[in-house]
Design an enzyme around this catalytic site. Structure first.
Site, mmCIF file in Angstrom:
data_model
loop_
_atom_site.group_PDB
_atom_site.id
_atom_site.type_symbol
_atom_site.label_atom_id
_atom_site.label_comp_id
_atom_site.label_asym_id
_atom_site.label_seq_id
_atom_site.Cartn_x
_atom_site.Cartn_y
_atom_site.Cartn_z
ATOM 1 N N PHE A 106 0.810 -1.216 0.000
ATOM 2 C CA PHE A 106 0.000 0.000 0.000
ATOM 3 C C PHE A 106 0.844 1.269 0.000
ATOM 4 O O PHE A 106 0.400 2.326 -0.464
ATOM 5 C CB PHE A 106 -0.953 -0.004 1.209
ATOM 6 C CG PHE A 106 -0.340 0.406 2.519
ATOM 7 C CD1 PHE A 106 -0.412 1.721 2.959
ATOM 8 C CD2 PHE A 106 0.292 -0.520 3.328
ATOM 9 C CE1 PHE A 106 0.133 2.102 4.173
ATOM 10 C CE2 PHE A 106 0.846 -0.154 4.537
ATOM 11 C CZ PHE A 106 0.763 1.171 4.965
ATOM 12 N N LYS A 107 2.054 1.164 0.486
ATOM 13 C CA LYS A 107 2.882 2.353 0.608
ATOM 14 C C LYS A 107 3.373 2.866 -0.746
ATOM 15 O O LYS A 107 3.942 3.954 -0.821
ATOM 16 C CB LYS A 107 4.042 2.074 1.565
ATOM 17 C CG LYS A 107 3.529 1.857 2.988
ATOM 18 C CD LYS A 107 4.590 1.452 3.971
ATOM 19 C CE LYS A 107 3.957 1.210 5.332
ATOM 20 N NZ LYS A 107 4.922 0.808 6.362
#
Length: 434
Positions: A106-107
């Protein structure tokens, strides 16, 4: 838009200063002076908009005129080059899959947005920007790959030796170019402490242009709100209250969700789920926040004993515990419970969860059992299970495939520099190397 420090609301800076500083001079985190509420028409038609269009509207409302519209559009389009689908996993339980980016975590959203925004600001100055980032796993890989080759920047990744998976480690120790990996003899909290101390050191601040790419940086936080809007757009037609369960370590992801909620996104409640590093769930039960050394678990990206973004949570609610505990509930789960959830979902649905997503799933199920509400429940799948292949293979008693992008990293030689966890040693390294 102006941004203030959580330690002093009278200390205000513009977006460029907030992003390039990373941490306020008084050790506070930056927050937007005003959180705009999007009009009802936006939410009425949100399901008709693309992910990029949703993200651009959100970004433009927060950032305002600090970045020209055409440049902001370019940054958003660069950030959103992959999907974030909502996938039905179980009754009332949907996974928001945030692992379809280049480092399968997700980063990628926050790192890609921040690298382009910082690159835009770097063009306006002559001094190289030094990006310091502490990682317990996925932050390092996302930031290193997001900034790789960005002119005017150099990235230094600090990570705890032996406490990240091999695949995670290879994603930021094999790159070279403008990326340096420091293998710290300690915990993630030690790495994070070194980064914070560097920002407060007068010698380093005068000599170098330092900033952070951890979720303490507002440029990481803003794009982490985008996918909450997009998730809602995908389930809007179900016409039920939406509850989102977030596996949490440093609590930047939860803060991004709360930012979206303050902008008008109709999220009924957030569930903060952790592994045994449970300082926030404990606070939600007792109103006492007790940071402590982190404990190692199979969900290593969440092994955080003193989450930096906790001060932002308090700030969003003006330190009003009653309001905060109404919008957020918290649960913590052991490694055994995490493995059991992974096995249960795989056996019943063939869906493979990573250990972090499994904790998000457990939090959602526990909430449903306690509340018995008719809701649409979403949990965040924050990383591809192959990033934790050893744990997943052992848990499911079968080998899972490694996607080609990860295979390429594994084939490259690791290049890292051993580092003790004392600040003077880290400072000496910076002064002798940069």
């Amino acid at each position: 838009m102006k941004f203030y420090s959580t330690n002093n609301k009278n200390l205000k800076v513009d977006l460029k200063e907030a992003v390039t500083q990373g941490l306020a001079p008084d050790n506070g985190l930056y927050m937007p002076e005003h959180i705009p509420v999007l009009p009802k028409e936006f939410f009425d038609t949100i399901h008709t908009k693309s992910f990029r269009d949703i993200a651009f509207i959100v970004a433009q409302n927060i950032i305002g005129d600090d970045v020209p519209a055409d440049e902001l559009r370019r940054i958003v389009d660069h950030t959103i080059q992959f999907d974030a689908p909502v996938v039905e996993v179980d009754d009332h339980a949907y996974a928001l899959e945030l692992f379809h980016g280049p480092t399968l975590a997700f980063k990628d959203f926050g790192a890609r947005f921040m690298s382009q925004l910082l690159g835009y600001f770097a063009k306006e100055q002559s001094q190289e920007i030094i990006v310091l980032v502490a990682t317990s796993g996925d932050t390092g890989s996302a930031v290193a790959n997001g900034f790789l080759g960005v002119k005017g920047t150099k990235v230094i990744v600090l990570y705890p030796s032996g406490k990240v998976s091999e695949i995670q480690e290879k994603q930021f120790t094999t790159l070279g170019q403008n990326v340096i990996a420091l293998e710290v003899d300690g915990t993630f909290d030690d790495c994070q402490r070194l980064v914070k101390q560097a920002f407060l050191d007068d010698v380093l601040r005068k000599k170098y242009f330092l900033t952070s790419a951890n979720s303490i940086n507002i440029a990481r936080l803003i794009p982490q709100s985008f996918y909450y809007f997009y998730a809602y757009a995908q389930v809007k037609d179900k016409n039920k209250p939406v509850v989102i369960s977030i596996p949490s370590g440093n609590f930047g992801n939860l803060t991004g969700g709360l930012l979206a909620q303050r902008m008008g996104l109709p999220i009924e409640r957030f569930i903060a789920t952790t592994n045994v590093n449970d300082v926030v769930p404990e606070y939600l039960k007792t109103e006492v926040f007790t940071p402590r050394p982190s404990r190692q678990t199979i969900s290593n990206a969440m092994d955080v004993g003193n989450p930096s973004n906790f001060v932002r949570l308090l700030d969003l609610f003006d330190k009003d515990f009653a309001r905060l505990s109404k919008d957020i509930v918290g649960y913590a789960f052991s490694d055994d419970e995490t493995r059991a959830a992974m096995r249960h979902i795989y056996a019943s649905t063939d869906y493979v969860m990573d250990p972090h997503g499994a904790i998000g799933y457990l939090g959602l199920i526990k909430y449903l059992e306690e509340r018995g509400e008719d809701i649409t429940g979403i949990f965040l799948e924050t990383a591809h299970p192959a990033k934790f292949k050893e744990v997943v293979d052992e848990t499911l008693s079968r080998p899972i495939d490694i996607p080609l992008p990860l295979q390429r990293f594994l084939e490259q030689p690791k290049k890292s520099i051993p580092m003790k966890s004392d600040f003077e040693g880290f400072k000496d390294f910076l002064l002798s190397t940069l």
